[in-house]
Design a protein around this motif. Sequence first.
Motif, PDB file in Angstrom:
ATOM      1  N   ASN A   5     -41.586  21.493  20.432  1.00 51.54           N
ATOM      2  CA  ASN A   5     -42.261  20.217  20.244  1.00 51.54           C
ATOM      3  C   ASN A   5     -41.528  19.323  19.239  1.00 51.54           C
ATOM      4  O   ASN A   5     -42.146  18.561  18.511  1.00 51.54           O
ATOM      5  CB  ASN A   5     -43.719  20.430  19.826  1.00 51.54           C
ATOM      6  N   SER A  70     -35.643  30.038  11.172  1.00 53.70           N
ATOM      7  CA  SER A  70     -36.561  29.898  10.029  1.00 53.70           C
ATOM      8  C   SER A  70     -36.015  28.951   8.961  1.00 53.70           C
ATOM      9  O   SER A  70     -36.781  28.307   8.258  1.00 53.70           O
ATOM     10  CB  SER A  70     -36.886  31.257   9.419  1.00 53.70           C
ATOM     11  N   LEU A  73     -37.283  25.745  10.507  1.00 54.93           N
ATOM     12  CA  LEU A  73     -38.736  25.669  10.665  1.00 54.93           C
ATOM     13  C   LEU A  73     -39.497  25.691   9.345  1.00 54.93           C
ATOM     14  O   LEU A  73     -40.622  25.211   9.276  1.00 54.93           O
ATOM     15  CB  LEU A  73     -39.220  26.801  11.573  1.00 54.93           C
ATOM     16  N   THR A  74     -38.899  26.239   8.304  1.00 50.53           N
ATOM     17  CA  THR A  74     -39.578  26.307   7.007  1.00 50.53           C
ATOM     18  C   THR A  74     -39.187  25.169   6.063  1.00 50.53           C
ATOM     19  O   THR A  74     -39.730  25.095   4.962  1.00 50.53           O
ATOM     20  CB  THR A  74     -39.319  27.657   6.309  1.00 50.53           C
ATOM     21  N   SER A  76     -39.582  21.909   4.298  1.00 53.02           N
ATOM     22  CA  SER A  76     -40.913  21.364   3.997  1.00 53.02           C
ATOM     23  C   SER A  76     -41.329  20.201   4.896  1.00 53.02           C
ATOM     24  O   SER A  76     -42.444  20.188   5.418  1.00 53.02           O
ATOM     25  CB  SER A  76     -41.003  20.962   2.525  1.00 53.02           C
ATOM     26  N   ALA A  79     -41.746  21.568   8.534  1.00 52.17           N
ATOM     27  CA  ALA A  79     -42.915  22.435   8.648  1.00 52.17           C
ATOM     28  C   ALA A  79     -44.200  21.627   8.658  1.00 52.17           C
ATOM     29  O   ALA A  79     -45.124  21.925   9.442  1.00 52.17           O
ATOM     30  CB  ALA A  79     -42.927  23.438   7.485  1.00 52.17           C
ATOM     31  N   ALA A  80     -44.301  20.610   7.829  1.00 52.38           N
ATOM     32  CA  ALA A  80     -45.497  19.781   7.812  1.00 52.38           C
ATOM     33  C   ALA A  80     -45.682  19.040   9.126  1.00 52.38           C
ATOM     34  O   ALA A  80     -46.799  18.947   9.649  1.00 52.38           O
ATOM     35  CB  ALA A  80     -45.427  18.796   6.654  1.00 52.38           C
ATOM     36  N   LYS A  81     -44.604  18.511   9.675  1.00 57.55           N
ATOM     37  CA  LYS A  81     -44.695  17.790  10.951  1.00 57.55           C
ATOM     38  C   LYS A  81     -45.077  18.736  12.087  1.00 57.55           C
ATOM     39  O   LYS A  81     -45.894  18.392  12.941  1.00 57.55           O
ATOM     40  CB  LYS A  81     -43.358  17.111  11.277  1.00 57.55           C
ATOM     41  N   LEU A  82     -44.481  19.920  12.116  1.00 56.76           N
ATOM     42  CA  LEU A  82     -44.808  20.885  13.158  1.00 56.76           C
ATOM     43  C   LEU A  82     -46.258  21.347  13.060  1.00 56.76           C
ATOM     44  O   LEU A  82     -46.929  21.522  14.069  1.00 56.76           O
ATOM     45  CB  LEU A  82     -43.852  22.088  13.107  1.00 56.76           C
ATOM     46  N   LYS A  83     -46.714  21.511  11.851  1.00 49.02           N
ATOM     47  CA  LYS A  83     -48.115  21.920  11.656  1.00 49.02           C
ATOM     48  C   LYS A  83     -49.071  20.859  12.186  1.00 49.02           C
ATOM     49  O   LYS A  83     -50.062  21.167  12.839  1.00 49.02           O
ATOM     50  CB  LYS A  83     -48.392  22.183  10.175  1.00 49.02           C
ATOM     51  N   SER A  84     -48.764  19.605  11.935  1.00 51.39           N
ATOM     52  CA  SER A  84     -49.652  18.533  12.410  1.00 51.39           C
ATOM     53  C   SER A  84     -49.543  18.343  13.923  1.00 51.39           C
ATOM     54  O   SER A  84     -50.440  17.783  14.538  1.00 51.39           O
ATOM     55  CB  SER A  84     -49.355  17.229  11.681  1.00 51.39           C
ATOM     56  N   ALA A  86     -49.340  20.889  16.016  1.00 51.82           N
ATOM     57  CA  ALA A  86     -49.966  22.053  16.662  1.00 51.82           C
ATOM     58  C   ALA A  86     -51.386  21.787  17.110  1.00 51.82           C
ATOM     59  O   ALA A  86     -52.079  20.954  16.739  1.00 51.82           O
ATOM     60  CB  ALA A  86     -49.944  23.242  15.718  1.00 51.82           C
TER      61      ALA A  86
END
Length: 86
Positions: A5, A70, A73-74, A76, A79-84, A86
């Motif tokens: 994504n 990783s 993906l880790t 910062s 990771a924040a963009k990927l989390k939002s 999901a």
Amino acid sequence: WSELNLGYVFDDMYYAARIGAAKPDPRFFEWIAARLGPQDEAPLFFDDNPSVVEVACDFGWEGIVFSEASDFLTQSWVAAKLKSAA
């Protein structure tokens, strides 16, 4: 790009074959910078070659060396963009 994504996270992905200049040729970075236009933040740049990342940093970008997913993906911001997304 699709599976993780990343199209949600980034506007575009730039690579040497598309640009016609290989990293660390300055034309690679100049081509991208011309398309990005002025930025409020330094563009985020990932590569597995430390010398290429150094050139990106010298160009004023935030360069990050990665050797596995990783590392990307880790990061910062990513990771924040990927989390939002999901």
